[in-house]
Design an enzyme around this catalytic site. Structure first.
Site, mmCIF file in Angstrom:
data_model
loop_
_atom_site.group_PDB
_atom_site.id
_atom_site.type_symbol
_atom_site.label_atom_id
_atom_site.label_comp_id
_atom_site.label_asym_id
_atom_site.label_seq_id
_atom_site.Cartn_x
_atom_site.Cartn_y
_atom_site.Cartn_z
ATOM 1 N N ASP A 129 28.091 30.363 34.560
ATOM 2 C CA ASP A 129 27.093 31.430 34.493
ATOM 3 C C ASP A 129 26.889 31.946 33.073
ATOM 4 O OD1 ASP A 129 29.599 32.671 34.296
ATOM 5 O OD2 ASP A 129 29.494 33.532 36.291
ATOM 6 N N ASN A 144 35.411 41.900 43.832
ATOM 7 C CA ASN A 144 34.621 41.945 45.073
ATOM 8 C C ASN A 144 34.523 40.575 45.742
ATOM 9 O OD1 ASN A 144 32.894 40.555 43.412
ATOM 10 N ND2 ASN A 144 31.217 42.046 43.478
ATOM 11 N N HIS A 193 33.526 37.725 44.311
ATOM 12 C CA HIS A 193 32.495 36.794 43.833
ATOM 13 C C HIS A 193 33.119 35.571 43.178
ATOM 14 C CE1 HIS A 193 31.915 38.888 39.602
ATOM 15 N NE2 HIS A 193 32.933 38.075 39.588
ATOM 16 N N GLU A 204 27.442 37.112 44.045
ATOM 17 C CA GLU A 204 27.955 38.382 44.546
ATOM 18 C C GLU A 204 27.971 38.389 46.085
ATOM 19 O OE1 GLU A 204 29.359 40.129 42.417
ATOM 20 O OE2 GLU A 204 28.118 40.824 40.759
HETATM 21 P P1 PGA Z 1 38.081 38.046 35.042
HETATM 22 O O1 PGA Z 1 36.747 37.736 35.892
HETATM 23 O O2 PGA Z 1 38.734 36.720 34.806
HETATM 24 O O3 PGA Z 1 37.570 38.663 33.778
HETATM 25 O O4 PGA Z 1 38.896 38.964 35.885
HETATM 26 C C1 PGA Z 1 36.799 36.903 36.990
HETATM 27 C C2 PGA Z 1 35.453 36.885 37.694
HETATM 28 O O5 PGA Z 1 34.751 37.910 37.685
HETATM 29 O O6 PGA Z 1 35.121 35.846 38.272
#
Ligand code: PGA
Length: 252
Positions: A67, A136, A138, A143
């Site tokens: 992404d 959450n 995702h 999301e």
């Molecule tokens: P993070 O993000 O590694 O910064 O915790 C993970 C994600 O949002 O997929």
């Protein structure tokens, strides 16, 4: 689904980098799906170490990032293109023409999504997909509520995600409200998936992903249906998993 729990983040990172190196060792032309965020930083450091010290070459590898923030150019320090350059690409030998990341500053978002999806169809499927997980649930920026059949799309980030990612920006108002993300369908088409999670803030999402119902309410739960998916967790991220549910959890 295989779940492996490590005493700490450092050991998890070493193991993840070794899985990537094994994939590249078995197939020099591997297509790798890459993630950003805080979690894979040390995995990439370990991979750079394997490149420098063990002669691991990424010269024939193709990469796809999950992404990119919509509205940020690759020169913005919080963009994922910048992150990948700083954390991995500048330190290894993958030619930049074999690197694919959605352009956050393309003239037209829909056209950029189509372009990225076309590249995935042409050069995929992904051999090894690295994933993080949001608080959450995702995966990528897919999301809660995203359909499991989704393809590359412009996503509205949820308030949870904006808050979680504010630490990478000067102020939370600076966090872009949208991102282009690879869809859940492309992620699920990967031959092998490795999800990394570290820290107590991930414990609830991880527990639901591994033992909860498979539901779009928690996108990572779809991974239960993938034939070759491994969760690499540190103790804190694994702390919500109820071992009584018949899930085989390996400890390293
Ligand atoms: P993070 O993000 O590694 O910064 O915790 C993970 C994600 O949002 O997929």
């Amino acid at each position: 689904m295989e779940v492996i729990v490590f005493p700490d983040y450092a050991k998890l990172s070493v193991y993840a980098a070794q899985m990537m190196a094994t994939q590249i060792g078995n197939k020099a032309t591997s297509v790798l799906g890459l993630a950003t965020g805080g979690t894979p930083v040390q995995t990439y450091q370990e991979l750079v170490g394997l490149h420098r010290e063990e002669g691991l070459s990424l010269s024939e590898v193709t990469t796809f990032n999950l992404d990119e923030y919509w509205g940020l150019s690759g020169s913005h320090p919080a963009s994922y293109r910048y992150y990948m350059w700083e954390n991995l690409f500048r330190h290894v030998d993958v030619p930049m023409e074999q690197v694919h990341i959605p352009h956050g500053d393309a003239p037209d978002a829909m056209e950029e999504c189509r372009r990225y999806e076309g590249l995935l169809s042409e050069l995929g499927p992904i051999d090894l997909q690295i994933l993080g997980i949001g608080n959450n649930g995702h995966i990528g920026f897919n999301e809660p509520g995203t359909e499991f059949g989704s393809i590359t799309a412009l996503i509205d980030l949820t308030p949870d995600t904006i808050a979680a990612n504010a630490r990478f920006f000067e102020a939370s108002e600076d966090v872009p409200r949208q991102a282009i993300s690879m869809g859940i369908k492309s992620i699920m088409q990967a031959r092998q998936i490795v999800l990394l999670a570290s820290g107590a803030s991930k414990a609830e999402a991880v527990a639901k992903a591994v033992t909860g119902p498979v539901s779009t309410a928690l996108p990572a739960s779809i991974l239960q249906l993938h034939p070759q998916c491994t969760f690499l967790l540190d103790e804190a991220a694994a702390s919500g998993i109820d071992n009584g549910e018949g899930l085989a959890v390996k400890r390293m």
